[in-house]
Every structure is written in C-alpha cells, then in structure tokens.
Enzyme design. Structure first.
Site, mmCIF file in Angstrom:
data_model
loop_
_atom_site.group_PDB
_atom_site.id
_atom_site.type_symbol
_atom_site.label_atom_id
_atom_site.label_comp_id
_atom_site.label_asym_id
_atom_site.label_seq_id
_atom_site.Cartn_x
_atom_site.Cartn_y
_atom_site.Cartn_z
ATOM 1 N N GLU A 191 49.498 -129.857 -33.533
ATOM 2 C CA GLU A 191 50.920 -130.100 -33.320
ATOM 3 C C GLU A 191 51.029 -131.462 -32.635
ATOM 4 O O GLU A 191 50.380 -131.677 -31.608
ATOM 5 C CB GLU A 191 51.475 -128.994 -32.411
ATOM 6 C CG GLU A 191 52.958 -129.077 -32.286
ATOM 7 C CD GLU A 191 53.550 -127.970 -31.388
ATOM 8 O OE1 GLU A 191 52.831 -127.012 -31.069
ATOM 9 O OE2 GLU A 191 54.717 -128.116 -31.022
ATOM 10 N N ARG A 244 38.300 -120.230 -28.170
ATOM 11 C CA ARG A 244 38.595 -121.615 -27.829
ATOM 12 C C ARG A 244 37.610 -122.109 -26.775
ATOM 13 O O ARG A 244 36.981 -121.311 -26.080
ATOM 14 C CB ARG A 244 40.023 -121.771 -27.342
ATOM 15 C CG ARG A 244 40.348 -121.018 -26.075
ATOM 16 C CD ARG A 244 41.842 -120.940 -25.817
ATOM 17 N NE ARG A 244 42.430 -122.229 -25.509
ATOM 18 C CZ ARG A 244 43.378 -122.813 -26.252
ATOM 19 N NH1 ARG A 244 43.845 -122.224 -27.333
ATOM 20 N NH2 ARG A 244 43.875 -123.968 -25.910
ATOM 21 N N LYS A 279 47.744 -128.679 -23.292
ATOM 22 C CA LYS A 279 48.480 -129.931 -23.513
ATOM 23 C C LYS A 279 49.682 -130.036 -22.586
ATOM 24 O O LYS A 279 50.017 -131.120 -22.134
ATOM 25 C CB LYS A 279 48.938 -130.012 -24.970
ATOM 26 C CG LYS A 279 47.881 -130.602 -25.870
ATOM 27 C CD LYS A 279 48.457 -130.941 -27.236
ATOM 28 C CE LYS A 279 48.476 -129.731 -28.112
ATOM 29 N NZ LYS A 279 48.835 -130.025 -29.505
#
Ligand code: ATP
Ligand code: MG
Length: 567
Positions: free
Chosen positions: A42, A268, A278
């Site tokens: 994204e 992850r 983020k």
C-alpha cells in the site's frame, strides 16, 4: 537458479519452506503449469525490512520456478496514499535486486472492473446497500461468542440496491451515508463473513484516478479480485489475513472471475529493538524524531541503504530467517551479523582516528615522511595494498592511551611499548598536559627504527597494535555512530512506543582524522575503519570537501557468540 518444473516423482528438496512445497506440489500435480506471485504494497509509507522478507519470498519464488512476480500497488485508500511512496517503493524493490519487468500494476487500474464485480454481486442478490452507521454495524456484528443481527436493509430488492449503489457512485450521497455490504452470514463463526463492507463513499482525490471515483472498494473486496484479474497463482500474505481467507474465497466463488488464486499465509518478520509498523514509522517522521524515512536508524530499506547496508546482506538475512507459519521475533543481532559477514569479504580497510590524541615521536626526524605499505583487505588478496604516509606527529585514539592504566590494559601507557599498525614499535616516554584542564594533550614516544613494518628482529613481542593517522596528512571528517533507535527489546509492547526511544541512538563525532586516501571516497562507498567497524559515506550529508560517514555496524559480533553458545 533453475527455472525447470520439478520432476513429478521428485520430493521437495530438504529445507524447502512450506510455501515452496505447496508451489512444487501444484506444479507436480499439474494444477498449475507456471507460477505467478505478486508483492502488493500500500503506497502509504516507505518499505521496511519486514517488506524485504515478503519481496524476497514473492520475487524469489517466481525466479526459482521460472515464473513472474507482479508489483501491484494496493492503492484503494486515497486518503493516506502518496506518489512519493509509489516512487520510493519502486526504487527500493529494484535496489534489493528484483525486477517486475512490465508487470507493474495498481489496484486503481481495476476500479471499473471491481465496480462491475460489485454490481454483479448485487444482481445475484449477494450484496446490499446498508444505511447503518459505522457504530451500528459494529454493534450488529456481534462478538466471537454471540451471533450478529441482520441489518434492517439486508433484504431490500435488487433493483433498489442497484439504484442506490449507482447514486453512491454518482456522488449523490455523502461520505458515511451508506455502504455496500456483501450478504453472507451474520451468524458465521468467522466475523469477517458477517456481511462485510465492500464499498464505501469517500469524496477524496485519488493520486491516479483523480476525482473519477467517490466510492472505493475495501481491501478485502479488492485484493482477491485483483489477484484473479492478474492470474496470480499463489497469493502470499502475512498471518493476520488467515481469518480473511474464507472471505477471499467467498468472493472468488461467487463472482465470475478468470481464476481462483490460492491465498497462503506466513509469519511476518518482527525484529528486536525495532518497530515495523508503517503507522508508527510515519509518526517518527512526522514528529521529527528522526531525519526522515531514510534516517540511517530507521528500519526502512531507504534508511538501511543510506546507512550502508548492502542488498546482498539483506537478502542473505531474509534467506536465513526462513519462512514459517508461527509468529516469532528475530534477534536484530542476526541482521547485523549478515551485513558484517558481507562487508568483511569486500570492504577495503583503512585507518581512521575517531577521537584523536596527538602523539609525537621524539626521535623521528623532523620533516621526514615514509610511505608504508598497508593491506587493503586481508580477506581478499586481489584487493592489493596501498601506501600510507607516516611522520613525526600522528594521531591515535584517546582510548588507546591511559596515563594510569587499569589492570590488563595492554595499550599505550607511560613506559609501555606497542606496535603502530604497518609501522614501528613505539614506547611512551612522557605526556604533555593542557595547563587549564590538566588533561593529557600530547603523548611523547620514541620509536625503534629496526621494527619497520611491525616486527622486531630480536623477536620481542608487544601486546597490542594501534591504528594511527599522520597529522600533517590526515583528512577531517564527521563520523556518525548509531545505536539502536529503541532501547527496549520489544518497543511495540510498550504502552507508548515513543517512551522506548533510545536517547543515545546518534552520536556525532566531529574532527575525526582519516588516512589521506579516504579523501576521494564517493557517496555510498563502504569501508572498514580498522578496529572500529564498517562505515559508509553518507550520500545526503556529504558535500565536496566535507566528508560525513555513517557507522553501518561495529566489529563485535554478538550473533556469532550466540551461535557458538548454542553449538
Ligand atoms: P504495516 O502493518 O506496517 O502497515 P502492511 O502490511 O499494511 O504493513 P503493506 O504495504 O500492505 O503493509 O505490505 C505489503 C506486503 O508486505 C503485504 O503482503 C504484507 O503482508 C507484507 N509485509 C508487511 N509487513 C511485513 C513484515 N513485517 N514481515 C513480512 N511481510 C510483511
Ligand atoms: Mg497491508
């Protein structure tokens, strides 16, 4: 890398992770004849080392099996996205060593088709426009232990849904006035299947489609359909999407799509002393707590690059951590080990004095300069040697001298003999002090001319070897020593992650003295300062005549020690 299809009877090679095993199985069974993966960032921030794991996995699998990996921007949320991020992401993926060829896509490329999919669901009686507020939707959803309640708008006729959805699209309704929801099952044990929202009104300008749209699909509605449009075979994502998989499959089963990709989840990357969200990284940038996304202390790829990390070291690290199905946290010492190991093989050595102390060799002839031969890289004989000037007045590290040495201090102190690297044995005879502060300002020594090159013909030994720089020839530099950005091992577990910031993560040293050959260092060049660590010339702060070096990593390898202890 081989691009061959695995033989039908060949078992997966030992050590192959579970995702590659699935891929191999699919190729062997004929379910797929080629592999197509994607990396779907994204564009709402810079890529970090966690993304590197996903990039290495997706592009790596495509490469290993002769397939392709798409770079697809998941740009369905116009409010948070920015062209700066789109550009940095492409730069970072390339820097890491991967290539999407002509397979660069944007979810926004498919807005027309996604809209048509939504209409298709409505026509099939499988989606409806709902006027409940966000809070009401939440309240109606129920909990893990209680079933949800149907929305009062759930059974409105198809025609009315089509009309309302069209009015949403035309901008006749305000943000939040209503949403489009999939009609699945309000009693499902999986909350994601309790009539999820698939389109919302957002009158915002999109960085690619401008004002064309005022309704935007949700992540869940966009992702699988984009995968299907692009012919993705294996849609690899992180574990938090495991519970979304039934929804991913539901959309593909209920829509007329060209194929049905398989979603596979993996754990992850989490790293000690590091934040990899983020949102939190953005906060550090916005609040000015770091010098931008590429601050050398940031876990972003741009930060690692500026600091001097190599793409090879990051790829090796990603190979080493492997791919698993259970979340865990990797010791950051392992990342540091990977860069150290890489640079040990290829970084040229040089002498640099970071905290200089003047040293005068009383019996060395005034005005004489000798060029001494120094080895460029003991790990790489092809790197050759260089000449380093030696003269009467030198700099050594302040730490390499003690007027009153503590026990086991083997470096220089009054009366002690040590070796100067590639040069001579010297013995400390006296010190000069600053009359104001009383601190040692200059060390006086004598040298033994017979020890040129660093060995005594009579076989006498010294216990330490110091690096040095000739004062008259030295070039000045600023050197930035970095420590971990966070002092806490698990900063994300703190109530406020900012409380875990390490106040001493940056130490700026000015007036450092480097051997003259370093004057021609170019931005991005990496070098080992002997006994200190690996350093990289900062591409942003260095200017002609002003050298600024970043410490990439020190020499002490705590990971090698951990491994040894384990063995
Ligand atoms: P964040 O949680 O930091 O906002 P994100 O997952 O929302 O990250 P995306 O841009 O959506 O960020 O991520 C792109 C891809 O990278 C996704 O497929 C995601 O699963 C993967 N990814 C993100 N963070 C990690 C991580 N720490 N380890 C491995 N893969 C990751
Ligand atoms: Mg995401």
């Amino acid at each position: 890398m081989s691009s061959a299809t695995p033989r039908a009877d060949a078992p997966p090679p030992a050590g192959t992770d579970f995702i590659r095993q699935i891929v191999i199985g699919d190729l062997q069974s004929g379910r797929h004849t080629s592999v197509c993966t994607r990396f779907p960032p994204e564009p709402n921030g810079y890529l970090h080392i966690g993304h590197a794991k996903s990039i290495c996995l997706n592009f790596g699998i495509a490469r290993e099996f002769g397939g392709v990996c798409h770079l697809r921007f998941d740009d369905t949320n116009p409010a948070k996205e920015d062209i700066e991020y789109v550009e940095s992401i492409q730069e970072d993926v390339r820097w890491l060593g991967f290539d999407w060829a002509d397979k660069l896509f944007y979810a926004s490329d498919y807005f027309d088709r996604l809209h048509a999919f939504a209409v298709e669901l409505i026509q099939k009686g499988k989606a409806y426009v709902c006027h409940l507020s966000a809070e009401e939707i939440r309240a109606y959803r129920g909990t893990l232990t209680e079933p949800g309640k149907n929305s009062p708008y759930r059974d409105r006729p198809v025609r009315e849904n089509l009309e309302l959805f069209e009015r949403m699209r035309r901008g006749e309704l305000d943000d939040g006035a209503c949403v489009l929801r999939a009609k699945i099952d309000m009693t499902s044990g999986n909350l994601n299947l309790r009539d999820p929202v698939i389109y919302r009104i957002k009158k915002a300008e999109h960085h690619r489609t401008g004002r064309k749209w005022c309704i935007y699909p949700t992540y869940d509605f966009a992702h699988g359909q984009c995968d299907a449009i692009e012919g993705i075979t294996h849609s690899i994502c992180t574990l938090e999407f495991e519970d979304h998989r039934p929804l991913y499959d539901w959309f593909l089963d209920n829509l007329d799509v060209p194929c049905h990709p398989q979603q596979i989840e993996f754990a992850r990357l989490n790293l000690t002393y590091t934040v990899l969200s983020k949102r939190k990284l953005l906060q550090l940038v916005r609040d000015g707590l770091v010098d931008g996304w590429d601050d050398p202390r940031m876990p972003t790829l741009a930060g690692h690059r500026r600091r001097g990390y190599t793409p090879e070291a990051i790829r090796t690290f990603c190979d080493r951590i492997g791919v698993a199905k259970a979340n865990s946290t990797v010791d950051i010492a392992m990342l540091e080990h990977s860069i150290r190991e890489d640079l040990n093989k290829r970084a040229p050595r040089a002498m640099a004095v970071l905290k200089p102390l003047r040293l005068v060799i009383d019996n060395y002839p005034e005005g004489m300069v000798e060029d001494l031969e120094a080895v460029n890289n003991p790990e790489d004989p092809s790197a050759g040697t260089r000449q380093v000037p030696f003269s009467k007045v030198l700099y050594i590290e302040q730490d390499d001298f003690r007027e009153t040495p503590p026990p086991k201090y083997f470096r220089l102190s009054p009366g002690k003999e040590v070796r100067l690297r590639y040069a001579y044995f010297i013995t400390c005879r006296s010190v000069a002090k600053d009359p104001q502060t009383g601190e040692v300002s200059e060390v006086h020594c004598t040298y033994d001319p017979a020890t040129r090159g660093g060995d005594a013909p009579d076989g006498r030994k010294v216990k330490s070897t110091l690096h040095w720089v000739s004062a008259a020839h030295a070039v000045d530099a600023e050197v930035r020593l970095y420590d971990r950005l966070f002092a806490a091992e698990y900063p994300e577990r703190e109530d406020n992650f900012l409380d875990a910031l390490n106040p001493n993560s940056l130490d700026i040293l000015r007036g450092c003295k480097l051997e003259p050959g370093l004057a021609t260092t170019r931005p991005g060049d990496r070098v080992q300062f002997e006994r200190q660590g690996y350093f990289c010339l900062d591409a942003k702060l260095s200017k002609p005549g002003t050298l600024v070096f970043n410490r990439i990593v020190g020499l002490k390898d705590s990971w090698a020690k951990i491994e040894k202890r384990g063995a």
